[in-house]
Design a protein around this motif. Structure first.
Motif, mmCIF file in Angstrom:
data_model
loop_
_atom_site.group_PDB
_atom_site.id
_atom_site.type_symbol
_atom_site.label_atom_id
_atom_site.label_comp_id
_atom_site.label_asym_id
_atom_site.label_seq_id
_atom_site.Cartn_x
_atom_site.Cartn_y
_atom_site.Cartn_z
ATOM 1 N N MET A 24 0.842 -1.177 0.000
ATOM 2 C CA MET A 24 0.000 0.000 0.000
ATOM 3 C C MET A 24 0.887 1.240 0.000
ATOM 4 S SD MET A 24 -3.191 0.971 2.447
ATOM 5 C CE MET A 24 -4.211 -0.228 1.640
ATOM 6 N N GLY A 81 2.144 5.172 0.383
ATOM 7 C CA GLY A 81 2.047 6.210 1.399
ATOM 8 C C GLY A 81 2.144 7.566 0.731
ATOM 9 N N TYR A 82 1.361 8.501 1.210
ATOM 10 C CA TYR A 82 1.351 9.845 0.650
ATOM 11 C C TYR A 82 1.706 10.853 1.731
ATOM 12 C CZ TYR A 82 -1.089 7.874 -3.346
ATOM 13 O OH TYR A 82 -1.421 7.133 -4.451
ATOM 14 N N LYS A 111 3.838 10.851 -3.504
ATOM 15 C CA LYS A 111 3.528 9.428 -3.366
ATOM 16 C C LYS A 111 4.816 8.637 -3.128
ATOM 17 C CE LYS A 111 1.434 5.532 -5.800
ATOM 18 N NZ LYS A 111 0.809 5.071 -7.051
ATOM 19 N N SER A 138 5.467 3.057 -0.039
ATOM 20 C CA SER A 138 4.748 2.547 1.132
ATOM 21 C C SER A 138 4.605 3.667 2.165
ATOM 22 C CB SER A 138 5.502 1.373 1.760
ATOM 23 O OG SER A 138 6.718 1.825 2.335
ATOM 24 N N TYR A 139 3.697 3.436 3.078
ATOM 25 C CA TYR A 139 3.490 4.345 4.207
ATOM 26 C C TYR A 139 4.787 4.476 5.007
ATOM 27 C CZ TYR A 139 1.133 6.023 8.503
ATOM 28 O OH TYR A 139 0.734 6.736 9.604
ATOM 29 N N GLU A 140 5.450 3.336 5.192
ATOM 30 C CA GLU A 140 6.687 3.319 5.965
ATOM 31 C C GLU A 140 7.804 4.120 5.280
ATOM 32 O OE1 GLU A 140 3.957 0.298 7.162
ATOM 33 O OE2 GLU A 140 4.844 0.562 5.178
ATOM 34 N N GLN A 180 7.250 7.750 5.953
ATOM 35 C CA GLN A 180 7.692 8.077 7.306
ATOM 36 C C GLN A 180 9.218 8.129 7.396
ATOM 37 O OE1 GLN A 180 5.516 4.829 9.164
ATOM 38 N NE2 GLN A 180 4.347 6.341 10.353
ATOM 39 N N ILE A 199 -0.313 9.672 4.967
ATOM 40 C CA ILE A 199 -1.539 8.883 4.900
ATOM 41 C C ILE A 199 -1.357 7.669 4.020
ATOM 42 C CG2 ILE A 199 -2.469 10.305 3.021
ATOM 43 C CD1 ILE A 199 -5.242 10.011 4.348
ATOM 44 N N LYS A 200 -1.988 6.560 4.394
ATOM 45 C CA LYS A 200 -1.959 5.343 3.566
ATOM 46 C C LYS A 200 -2.930 5.519 2.421
ATOM 47 C CE LYS A 200 -0.658 2.100 7.167
ATOM 48 N NZ LYS A 200 -1.058 0.886 7.924
ATOM 49 N N GLY A 201 -2.572 4.979 1.272
ATOM 50 C CA GLY A 201 -3.441 5.046 0.098
ATOM 51 C C GLY A 201 -3.084 3.977 -0.895
ATOM 52 N N GLU A 202 -3.735 4.015 -2.029
ATOM 53 C CA GLU A 202 -3.485 3.021 -3.084
ATOM 54 C C GLU A 202 -2.503 3.535 -4.090
ATOM 55 O OE1 GLU A 202 -6.954 1.210 -4.666
ATOM 56 O OE2 GLU A 202 -7.970 1.367 -2.752
#
Length: 95
Positions: free
Chosen positions: A1, A3-4, A58, A61-63, A66, A92-95
């Protein structure tokens, strides 16, 4: 997934902020970032949008998002933004 990282920014010192613009993108790209929105014309359709500049980045990943935001590479560049702009930001998590 994916991450933005999303920032809503009001630049308070345009001359000094230019340094941030020059340095931030290569640092984010080291973490796999792709800029989706970097400023641009917009229309407010609901609620309040506090500042006139919006950035959407974008990451794979979310990680990774971060990791970039908290990285030693970004730390001195982040200070440039904080010293020369008022901003809101989220990861934020996203597609």
């Amino acid at each position: 997934m994916a991450g933005y990282v999303i920032f809503n920014i009001k630049i308070t010192n345009p001359e000094n902020y230019k340094e941030y613009i020059e340095k931030v993108k290569p640092t984010a790209e080291k973490f796999g970032a792709e800029y989706v929105v970097r400023g641009g014309e917009f229309e407010l359709i609901e609620g309040n949008w506090e500042h006139p500049r919006t950035i959407v980045i974008k990451f794979p990943s979310y990680e990774k998002a971060q990791e970039w935001y908290n990285s030693e590479e970004y730390k001195p560049i982040k200070k440039i933004r904080l010293d020369n702009a008022i901003s809101n930001g989220i990861i934020i998590k996203g597609e």
